[in-house]
Motif scaffolding. Structure first.
Motif, PDB file in Angstrom:
ATOM      1  N   THR A  21       0.799  -1.220   0.000  1.00  0.00           N
ATOM      2  CA  THR A  21       0.000   0.000   0.000  1.00  0.00           C
ATOM      3  C   THR A  21       0.839   1.281   0.000  1.00  0.00           C
ATOM      4  O   THR A  21       0.260   2.363  -0.115  1.00  0.00           O
ATOM      5  N   ARG A  22       2.128   1.182   0.121  1.00  0.00           N
ATOM      6  CA  ARG A  22       2.976   2.383   0.110  1.00  0.00           C
ATOM      7  C   ARG A  22       3.074   2.930  -1.305  1.00  0.00           C
ATOM      8  O   ARG A  22       3.276   2.197  -2.264  1.00  0.00           O
ATOM      9  N   TYR A  23       2.949   4.248  -1.426  1.00  0.00           N
ATOM     10  CA  TYR A  23       3.019   4.889  -2.739  1.00  0.00           C
ATOM     11  C   TYR A  23       4.414   5.394  -3.060  1.00  0.00           C
ATOM     12  O   TYR A  23       4.733   5.613  -4.228  1.00  0.00           O
ATOM     13  N   ASP A  24       5.257   5.596  -2.055  1.00  0.00           N
ATOM     14  CA  ASP A  24       6.605   6.094  -2.312  1.00  0.00           C
ATOM     15  C   ASP A  24       7.600   4.979  -2.609  1.00  0.00           C
ATOM     16  O   ASP A  24       8.758   5.240  -2.872  1.00  0.00           O
ATOM     17  N   GLN A  25       7.129   3.751  -2.621  1.00  0.00           N
ATOM     18  CA  GLN A  25       8.003   2.604  -2.882  1.00  0.00           C
ATOM     19  C   GLN A  25       8.215   2.449  -4.384  1.00  0.00           C
ATOM     20  O   GLN A  25       7.321   2.694  -5.182  1.00  0.00           O
ATOM     21  N   ASP A  26       9.412   2.043  -4.742  1.00  0.00           N
ATOM     22  CA  ASP A  26       9.713   1.788  -6.146  1.00  0.00           C
ATOM     23  C   ASP A  26       8.861   0.617  -6.634  1.00  0.00           C
ATOM     24  O   ASP A  26       8.743  -0.406  -5.956  1.00  0.00           O
ATOM     25  N   HIS A  27       8.276   0.740  -7.802  1.00  0.00           N
ATOM     26  CA  HIS A  27       7.351  -0.277  -8.301  1.00  0.00           C
ATOM     27  C   HIS A  27       8.046  -1.561  -8.736  1.00  0.00           C
ATOM     28  O   HIS A  27       7.370  -2.547  -9.018  1.00  0.00           O
ATOM     29  N   THR A  28       9.360  -1.570  -8.795  1.00  0.00           N
ATOM     30  CA  THR A  28      10.051  -2.797  -9.172  1.00  0.00           C
ATOM     31  C   THR A  28      10.020  -3.824  -8.044  1.00  0.00           C
ATOM     32  O   THR A  28      10.259  -4.999  -8.287  1.00  0.00           O
ATOM     33  N   PHE A  29       9.713  -3.402  -6.816  1.00  0.00           N
ATOM     34  CA  PHE A  29       9.635  -4.339  -5.694  1.00  0.00           C
ATOM     35  C   PHE A  29       8.280  -5.023  -5.589  1.00  0.00           C
ATOM     36  O   PHE A  29       8.139  -5.988  -4.863  1.00  0.00           O
ATOM     37  N   TRP A  30       7.266  -4.513  -6.273  1.00  0.00           N
ATOM     38  CA  TRP A  30       5.917  -5.058  -6.134  1.00  0.00           C
ATOM     39  C   TRP A  30       5.807  -6.537  -6.500  1.00  0.00           C
ATOM     40  O   TRP A  30       5.155  -7.283  -5.783  1.00  0.00           O
ATOM     41  N   PRO A  31       6.405  -7.015  -7.602  1.00  0.00           N
ATOM     42  CA  PRO A  31       6.268  -8.451  -7.905  1.00  0.00           C
ATOM     43  C   PRO A  31       6.840  -9.350  -6.806  1.00  0.00           C
ATOM     44  O   PRO A  31       6.230 -10.365  -6.457  1.00  0.00           O
ATOM     45  N   ALA A  32       7.965  -8.963  -6.242  1.00  0.00           N
ATOM     46  CA  ALA A  32       8.553  -9.770  -5.171  1.00  0.00           C
ATOM     47  C   ALA A  32       7.684  -9.749  -3.922  1.00  0.00           C
ATOM     48  O   ALA A  32       7.468 -10.787  -3.281  1.00  0.00           O
ATOM     49  N   VAL A  33       7.161  -8.584  -3.582  1.00  0.00           N
ATOM     50  CA  VAL A  33       6.310  -8.473  -2.392  1.00  0.00           C
ATOM     51  C   VAL A  33       5.017  -9.244  -2.597  1.00  0.00           C
ATOM     52  O   VAL A  33       4.549  -9.960  -1.700  1.00  0.00           O
ATOM     53  N   LEU A  34       4.426  -9.149  -3.776  1.00  0.00           N
ATOM     54  CA  LEU A  34       3.187  -9.881  -4.048  1.00  0.00           C
ATOM     55  C   LEU A  34       3.414 -11.385  -4.084  1.00  0.00           C
ATOM     56  O   LEU A  34       2.575 -12.156  -3.618  1.00  0.00           O
ATOM     57  N   LEU A  35       4.552 -11.826  -4.610  1.00  0.00           N
ATOM     58  CA  LEU A  35       4.866 -13.251  -4.608  1.00  0.00           C
ATOM     59  C   LEU A  35       5.016 -13.767  -3.183  1.00  0.00           C
ATOM     60  O   LEU A  35       4.469 -14.825  -2.832  1.00  0.00           O
ATOM     61  N   LEU A  36       5.738 -13.036  -2.354  1.00  0.00           N
ATOM     62  CA  LEU A  36       5.899 -13.452  -0.963  1.00  0.00           C
ATOM     63  C   LEU A  36       4.580 -13.412  -0.201  1.00  0.00           C
ATOM     64  O   LEU A  36       4.327 -14.251   0.660  1.00  0.00           O
ATOM     65  N   THR A  37       3.719 -12.464  -0.532  1.00  0.00           N
ATOM     66  CA  THR A  37       2.410 -12.393   0.105  1.00  0.00           C
ATOM     67  C   THR A  37       1.561 -13.600  -0.290  1.00  0.00           C
ATOM     68  O   THR A  37       0.914 -14.214   0.562  1.00  0.00           O
ATOM     69  N   CYS A  38       1.575 -13.950  -1.564  1.00  0.00           N
ATOM     70  CA  CYS A  38       0.816 -15.128  -1.999  1.00  0.00           C
ATOM     71  C   CYS A  38       1.366 -16.408  -1.372  1.00  0.00           C
ATOM     72  O   CYS A  38       0.595 -17.291  -0.989  1.00  0.00           O
ATOM     73  N   LEU A  39       2.677 -16.510  -1.263  1.00  0.00           N
ATOM     74  CA  LEU A  39       3.255 -17.686  -0.623  1.00  0.00           C
ATOM     75  C   LEU A  39       2.895 -17.750   0.856  1.00  0.00           C
ATOM     76  O   LEU A  39       2.668 -18.838   1.401  1.00  0.00           O
ATOM     77  N   SER A  40       2.813 -16.606   1.512  1.00  0.00           N
ATOM     78  CA  SER A  40       2.451 -16.629   2.928  1.00  0.00           C
ATOM     79  C   SER A  40       0.974 -16.928   3.116  1.00  0.00           C
ATOM     80  O   SER A  40       0.589 -17.541   4.115  1.00  0.00           O
ATOM     81  N   ILE A  41       0.136 -16.516   2.167  1.00  0.00           N
ATOM     82  CA  ILE A  41      -1.283 -16.857   2.262  1.00  0.00           C
ATOM     83  C   ILE A  41      -1.486 -18.351   2.062  1.00  0.00           C
ATOM     84  O   ILE A  41      -2.253 -18.992   2.786  1.00  0.00           O
TER      85      ILE A  41
END
Length: 63
Positions: A21-41
């Motif tokens: 949900t952070r807007y100041d984060q570089d968008h290149t990190f989103w795939p890694a964060v989303l992958l880790l989120t899906c793995l944790s779910i």
């Protein structure tokens, strides 16, 4: 011991949701964060899927 692991898992999952949900984060990190989120779910499914692959029984049959 198991409750401590679950607590750490919930803290990490909430930190990942915060990072998405952070807007100041570089968008290149989103795939890694989303992958880790899906793995944790789907943690239970992933661990149950890898148990037969990584079990010692499979390794001991070849000897």
């Amino acid at each position: 011991m198991m409750s401590s692991i679950s607590l750490v898992h919930y803290i990490i999952t909430s930190a990942q949701a915060w990072m998405v949900t952070r807007y100041d984060q570089d968008h290149t990190f989103w795939p890694a964060v989303l992958l880790l989120t899906c793995l944790s779910i789907y943690k239970a499914f992933v661990t149950e899927a890898f148990i037969p692959i990584c079990s010692q029984h499979c390794w001991s049959e070849h000897w």
